[in-house]
Design an enzyme around this catalytic site. Structure first.
Site, mmCIF file in Angstrom:
data_model
loop_
_atom_site.group_PDB
_atom_site.id
_atom_site.type_symbol
_atom_site.label_atom_id
_atom_site.label_comp_id
_atom_site.label_asym_id
_atom_site.label_seq_id
_atom_site.Cartn_x
_atom_site.Cartn_y
_atom_site.Cartn_z
ATOM 1 N N GLY A 1 9.005 -6.544 26.795
ATOM 2 C CA GLY A 1 7.625 -6.839 27.142
ATOM 3 C C GLY A 1 6.767 -5.610 26.863
ATOM 4 O O GLY A 1 7.281 -4.531 26.578
ATOM 5 N N GLY A 2 5.466 -5.787 26.930
ATOM 6 C CA GLY A 2 4.546 -4.657 26.856
ATOM 7 C C GLY A 2 4.382 -4.025 25.492
ATOM 8 O O GLY A 2 3.919 -2.887 25.390
ATOM 9 N N HIS B 1 13.123 -19.388 26.642
ATOM 10 C CA HIS B 1 13.162 -18.727 25.327
ATOM 11 C C HIS B 1 14.477 -17.963 25.222
ATOM 12 O O HIS B 1 14.660 -16.935 25.867
ATOM 13 C CB HIS B 1 11.945 -17.784 25.238
ATOM 14 C CG HIS B 1 11.899 -16.941 24.011
ATOM 15 N ND1 HIS B 1 11.078 -15.841 23.912
ATOM 16 C CD2 HIS B 1 12.543 -17.024 22.820
ATOM 17 C CE1 HIS B 1 11.215 -15.284 22.725
ATOM 18 N NE2 HIS B 1 12.120 -15.985 22.049
ATOM 19 N N MET C 1 16.846 -15.604 23.456
ATOM 20 C CA MET C 1 16.983 -14.563 22.430
ATOM 21 C C MET C 1 18.446 -14.178 22.388
ATOM 22 O O MET C 1 18.850 -13.086 22.823
ATOM 23 C CB MET C 1 16.092 -13.366 22.792
ATOM 24 C CG MET C 1 14.629 -13.603 22.476
ATOM 25 S SD MET C 1 13.550 -12.475 23.381
ATOM 26 C CE MET C 1 13.350 -13.406 24.884
ATOM 27 N N GLY D 1 3.071 -11.704 29.511
ATOM 28 C CA GLY D 1 3.932 -11.046 30.489
ATOM 29 C C GLY D 1 3.216 -9.939 31.207
ATOM 30 O O GLY D 1 2.653 -10.107 32.294
ATOM 31 N N MET E 1 6.678 -15.398 17.345
ATOM 32 C CA MET E 1 6.720 -14.091 17.999
ATOM 33 C C MET E 1 5.643 -13.200 17.391
ATOM 34 O O MET E 1 5.583 -13.019 16.172
ATOM 35 C CB MET E 1 8.089 -13.419 17.808
ATOM 36 C CG MET E 1 9.235 -14.080 18.545
ATOM 37 S SD MET E 1 8.958 -14.374 20.309
ATOM 38 C CE MET E 1 8.624 -12.711 20.917
ATOM 39 N N ASP F 1 3.913 -15.543 21.506
ATOM 40 C CA ASP F 1 4.566 -14.721 22.523
ATOM 41 C C ASP F 1 4.583 -13.254 22.103
ATOM 42 O O ASP F 1 5.177 -12.908 21.079
ATOM 43 C CB ASP F 1 6.013 -15.259 22.677
ATOM 44 C CG ASP F 1 6.791 -14.589 23.781
ATOM 45 O OD1 ASP F 1 6.231 -13.748 24.505
ATOM 46 O OD2 ASP F 1 7.985 -14.923 23.921
ATOM 47 N N GLY F 2 3.935 -12.406 22.917
ATOM 48 C CA GLY F 2 3.987 -10.969 22.686
ATOM 49 C C GLY F 2 2.625 -10.336 22.521
ATOM 50 O O GLY F 2 1.869 -10.706 21.630
ATOM 51 N N HIS G 1 7.346 -19.207 31.576
ATOM 52 C CA HIS G 1 8.147 -18.787 30.418
ATOM 53 C C HIS G 1 9.290 -17.889 30.896
ATOM 54 O O HIS G 1 9.074 -16.921 31.619
ATOM 55 C CB HIS G 1 7.229 -18.030 29.456
ATOM 56 C CG HIS G 1 7.862 -17.648 28.160
ATOM 57 N ND1 HIS G 1 7.978 -18.509 27.098
ATOM 58 C CD2 HIS G 1 8.413 -16.470 27.748
ATOM 59 C CE1 HIS G 1 8.559 -17.896 26.081
ATOM 60 N NE2 HIS G 1 8.835 -16.652 26.450
ATOM 61 N N SER H 1 5.083 -15.004 31.471
ATOM 62 C CA SER H 1 6.495 -14.660 31.269
ATOM 63 C C SER H 1 7.021 -13.892 32.479
ATOM 64 O O SER H 1 6.541 -12.814 32.805
ATOM 65 C CB SER H 1 6.648 -13.795 30.014
ATOM 66 O OG SER H 1 7.948 -13.253 29.981
ATOM 67 N N GLY I 1 12.521 -8.808 22.497
ATOM 68 C CA GLY I 1 13.440 -7.941 23.231
ATOM 69 C C GLY I 1 12.791 -7.180 24.363
ATOM 70 O O GLY I 1 13.460 -6.816 25.329
ATOM 71 N N ASP J 1 12.659 -15.656 29.696
ATOM 72 C CA ASP J 1 13.261 -14.979 28.542
ATOM 73 C C ASP J 1 14.712 -14.616 28.800
ATOM 74 O O ASP J 1 14.996 -13.779 29.660
ATOM 75 C CB ASP J 1 12.480 -13.689 28.253
ATOM 76 C CG ASP J 1 11.089 -13.973 27.734
ATOM 77 O OD1 ASP J 1 10.979 -14.563 26.646
ATOM 78 O OD2 ASP J 1 10.114 -13.621 28.426
ATOM 79 N N MET K 1 18.042 -12.886 27.208
ATOM 80 C CA MET K 1 18.454 -11.971 26.118
ATOM 81 C C MET K 1 19.932 -11.626 26.286
ATOM 82 O O MET K 1 20.428 -11.572 27.410
ATOM 83 C CB MET K 1 17.654 -10.672 26.200
ATOM 84 C CG MET K 1 16.159 -10.864 26.178
ATOM 85 S SD MET K 1 15.341 -9.278 26.361
ATOM 86 C CE MET K 1 13.638 -9.805 26.557
HETATM 87 C C1 DX5 Z 1 9.577 -10.522 24.405
HETATM 88 C C2 DX5 Z 1 9.533 -11.769 25.244
HETATM 89 C C3 DX5 Z 1 8.208 -12.057 25.818
HETATM 90 C C4 DX5 Z 1 7.670 -10.973 26.735
HETATM 91 C C5 DX5 Z 1 6.211 -10.878 26.441
HETATM 92 O O1 DX5 Z 1 10.734 -10.458 23.688
HETATM 93 O O2 DX5 Z 1 9.925 -12.899 24.478
HETATM 94 O O3 DX5 Z 1 8.133 -13.326 26.435
HETATM 95 O O4 DX5 Z 1 7.862 -11.224 28.097
HETATM 96 O O5 DX5 Z 1 5.692 -9.797 27.109
HETATM 97 P P1 DX5 Z 1 4.231 -9.210 26.860
HETATM 98 O O6 DX5 Z 1 3.270 -10.328 27.123
HETATM 99 O O7 DX5 Z 1 4.161 -8.107 27.826
HETATM 100 O O8 DX5 Z 1 4.198 -8.768 25.417
HETATM 101 ZN ZN ZN Z 2 9.506 -14.961 25.316
#
Ligand code: DX5
Ligand code: ZN
Length: 216
Positions: free
Chosen positions: A144-145, A66, A68, A197, A137, A175-176, A33, A8, A142, A35, A37
């Site tokens: 990462g991390g 993706h 959101m 990510g 999910m 994802d996540g 990937h 991501s 919303g 994202d 938002m």
């Molecule tokens: C979160 C995103 C993910 C995010 C994942 O809302 O959809 O794609 O980048 O990040 P990690 O792998 O750090 O959880």
């Molecule tokens: Zn995502």
């Protein structure tokens, strides 16, 4: 068939996007990937279509977008023009999901439907036959991390069984919070695509991490 890895870009260094995309190009990653938002569907804003447009000519991996955002059906054309291979819309943001899935395919893309952690897979019963992928999910979308929600493994397992029972060819992406440990559990449960990510980009050697995720 072995599982796919979709790093991501949200966790990349945005000042060096060209280099980060090239790093993905020359890695064992299968997809990239991306994202998007809107600050409404999720409490954060990432990047939009101009960024996708700039990435399109330099990205040699299929783009897995993706969304959101609320009303994702409004942007099918923009996502297709940005070169997306897969367009993922949230179930929770789509009133006329069947129509949106049709529009995504008509625009030449693969259609993915995304479920938030609390959304049961049973709600896909009458749309599953029409999908190319379900994106589960494993964190609340919303950011990462975040910490992996353990229940997601069981969700993957149940969805995989349902897809098999129906004799369908639908991928499961997760994802996540994916790392080597959660990734292994997810693949064992039936996940076909892992998004990662922070686990990839916060490591000094992202390509090595991608390879490790690929060969779990
Ligand atoms: C979160 C995103 C993910 C995010 C994942 O809302 O959809 O794609 O980048 O990040 P990690 O792998 O750090 O959880
Ligand atoms: Zn995502």
């Amino acid at each position: 068939m072995s599982h796919k890895i979709a790093p991501s870009l949200l966790a990349a260094n945005f000042l060096e996007l060209g280099k980060e995309v090239e790093l993905i190009n020359t890695s064992e990653a299968d997809w990239l990937h991306l994202d998007i938002m809107d600050g409404v569907f999720v409490p954060n804003i990432s990047f939009g279509f101009p960024v996708l447009q700039d990435i399109k000519p330099i990205c040699r991996k299929p783009m897995d977008v993706h969304l959101m955002i609320v009303e994702p059906q409004k942007f099918v054309k923009e996502v297709a023009e940005a070169g997306a291979y897969m367009m993922n819309v949230h179930y929770e943001a789509s009133t006329h999901l069947h129509r949106t899935v049709g529009a995504i395919k008509e625009a030449g893309m693969k259609a993915g439907v995304t479920l938030n952690p609390h959304t049961p897979i049973s709600l896909l019963e009458d749309i599953l036959y029409d999908l190319d992928m379900v994106l589960l999910m494993s964190v609340n979308p919303g950011f990462g991390g975040q910490r992996f929600i353990e229940h997601s493994v069981d969700k993957v397992f149940r969805l995989k069984n349902r897809i098999r029972e129906k004799g369908l060819d639908v991928l499961i992406e997760v994802d996540g919070g994916v790392n080597l440990e959660t990734g292994r559990q997810l693949v064992e449960a039936g996940a076909d695509v892992l998004v990662a990510g922070n686990f990839v980009f916060s490591n000094p050697d992202p390509q090595k991490i991608i390879s490790e995720l690929k060969h779990l």
